[in-house]
Design a protein around this motif. Structure first.
Motif, PDB file in Angstrom:
ATOM      1  N   ASP A   1      21.371  51.417  47.362  1.00 35.07           N
ATOM      2  CA  ASP A   1      21.882  51.271  48.720  1.00 35.07           C
ATOM      3  C   ASP A   1      22.036  52.604  49.425  1.00 35.07           C
ATOM      4  O   ASP A   1      22.545  52.654  50.554  1.00 35.07           O
ATOM      5  CB  ASP A   1      23.234  50.538  48.685  1.00 35.07           C
ATOM      6  N   LYS A   2      21.608  53.687  48.798  1.00 34.94           N
ATOM      7  CA  LYS A   2      21.692  55.000  49.428  1.00 34.94           C
ATOM      8  C   LYS A   2      20.811  55.034  50.677  1.00 34.94           C
ATOM      9  O   LYS A   2      19.734  54.452  50.706  1.00 34.94           O
ATOM     10  CB  LYS A   2      21.240  56.090  48.453  1.00 34.94           C
ATOM     11  N   MET A   3      21.288  55.749  51.694  1.00 38.01           N
ATOM     12  CA  MET A   3      20.551  55.805  52.952  1.00 38.01           C
ATOM     13  C   MET A   3      19.151  56.357  52.760  1.00 38.01           C
ATOM     14  O   MET A   3      18.196  55.890  53.383  1.00 38.01           O
ATOM     15  CB  MET A   3      21.326  56.648  53.970  1.00 38.01           C
ATOM     16  N   GLU A   4      19.004  57.354  51.881  1.00 33.01           N
ATOM     17  CA  GLU A   4      17.679  57.953  51.695  1.00 33.01           C
ATOM     18  C   GLU A   4      16.702  56.990  51.038  1.00 33.01           C
ATOM     19  O   GLU A   4      15.505  57.004  51.336  1.00 33.01           O
ATOM     20  CB  GLU A   4      17.781  59.252  50.883  1.00 33.01           C
ATOM     21  N   ASP A   5      17.214  56.125  50.150  1.00 34.57           N
ATOM     22  CA  ASP A   5      16.339  55.123  49.539  1.00 34.57           C
ATOM     23  C   ASP A   5      15.972  54.031  50.538  1.00 34.57           C
ATOM     24  O   ASP A   5      14.832  53.545  50.552  1.00 34.57           O
ATOM     25  CB  ASP A   5      17.006  54.516  48.308  1.00 34.57           C
ATOM     26  N   GLN A   6      16.924  53.625  51.367  1.00 35.90           N
ATOM     27  CA  GLN A   6      16.634  52.635  52.396  1.00 35.90           C
ATOM     28  C   GLN A   6      15.602  53.173  53.390  1.00 35.90           C
ATOM     29  O   GLN A   6      14.691  52.450  53.805  1.00 35.90           O
ATOM     30  CB  GLN A   6      17.931  52.262  53.132  1.00 35.90           C
ATOM     31  N   ALA A   7      15.741  54.447  53.741  1.00 35.96           N
ATOM     32  CA  ALA A   7      14.773  55.070  54.660  1.00 35.96           C
ATOM     33  C   ALA A   7      13.395  55.155  54.017  1.00 35.96           C
ATOM     34  O   ALA A   7      12.369  54.958  54.681  1.00 35.96           O
ATOM     35  CB  ALA A   7      15.255  56.459  55.069  1.00 35.96           C
TER      36      ALA A   7
END
Length: 241
Positions: free
Chosen positions: A3-9
């Protein structure tokens, strides 16, 4: 991947490079911003006249879908990767964080059987591209050809039957979610010449005997499709969530 922002991006970038590359110019008049940032020098620039010519000039979206991966961010891509993957700065995983595989593998190394992936893809298209008419133009799995194996081994293709139960069920769930899916085409009707793999991979629901005049015999998956299309095969409800 998380759920980390960098993984979502990173997951969003992957979809941009897989779907947005083709659909964004038609719907929005330009390539995705993530592509402009990373490969802009390779992309044409559209004039306003070009944008008007392209915009919304589409009758339906034809989706070829085979497999799914879990995507995470990779700020320092591996130098041995092809340039296309390096510029995306993504990590592709076949496993959940627990280490469990996200799906069973077919004959091709890249083809994992993950029915929920097609439902998510359809719902993404519905949300981003204003619920267009969609046809699933290719979806299927392969068996490894083995000239020494008995023909019955290929005819009793239970893994393919379960594949289609899962994927057709997932498409049905997407329709219930609100998607305007008008058709579904299995790949493939018959075993065929598969690009660089030649005749070594069998995608067909009909077996082709390459040694005996290309004679054909329906596999168990063909019989399942026949029953299904006649309303007789709704005997199980696969997990498509």
């Amino acid at each position: 991947m998380s759920d980390k922002m960098e993984d979502q991006a990173a997951a969003a970038r992957r979809i941009d490079f897989q779907l947005g590359w083709f659909l964004d110019p038609i719907y929005f008049g330009d390539y995705p911003e993530s592509m402009r940032q990373r490969v802009g020098e390779y992309l044409p620039k559209f004039s306003e006249k070009d944008r008007e010519l392209m915009r919304n000039k589409i009758d339906f979206i034809g989706l070829n879908h085979y497999t799914t991966r879990i995507i995470g961010n990779r700020p320092n891509p591996q130098p041995q990767e092809i340039h296309f993957y390096q510029v995306e700065q993504i990590e592709r995983s076949e496993k959940w964080s627990s280490g469990e595989a996200i799906g069973e593998r077919a004959a091709s190394e890249w083809l994992l059987i993950v029915p929920w992936g097609i439902r998510k893809t359809i719902n993404y298209i519905v949300k981003k591209y204003e619920n267009p008419i969609i046809y699933i133009t290719e979806n299927g799995m392969d068996d490894e050809d083995d000239p020494s194996a008995p023909v019955d081994q290929f005819l009793n293709d239970t893994k393919r039957v379960n594949f289609f139960k899962g994927y057709v069920g997932a498409v049905a769930q997407a329709i219930k979610d609100g998607a305007d899916v008008r058709g579904y085409f299995a790949w493939s009707f018959v075993d065929n010449f598969e690009w660089a793999m030649g005749f070594t991979k069998r995608f067909g629901i009909v077996y082709v005997d390459y040694k005996n005049g290309l004679s054909r015999r329906p596999k168990a998956s063909a019989m399942w499709f026949s029953r299904f299309l006649n309303g007789e095969a709704a005997d199980s409800k696969p997990d498509t969530n």
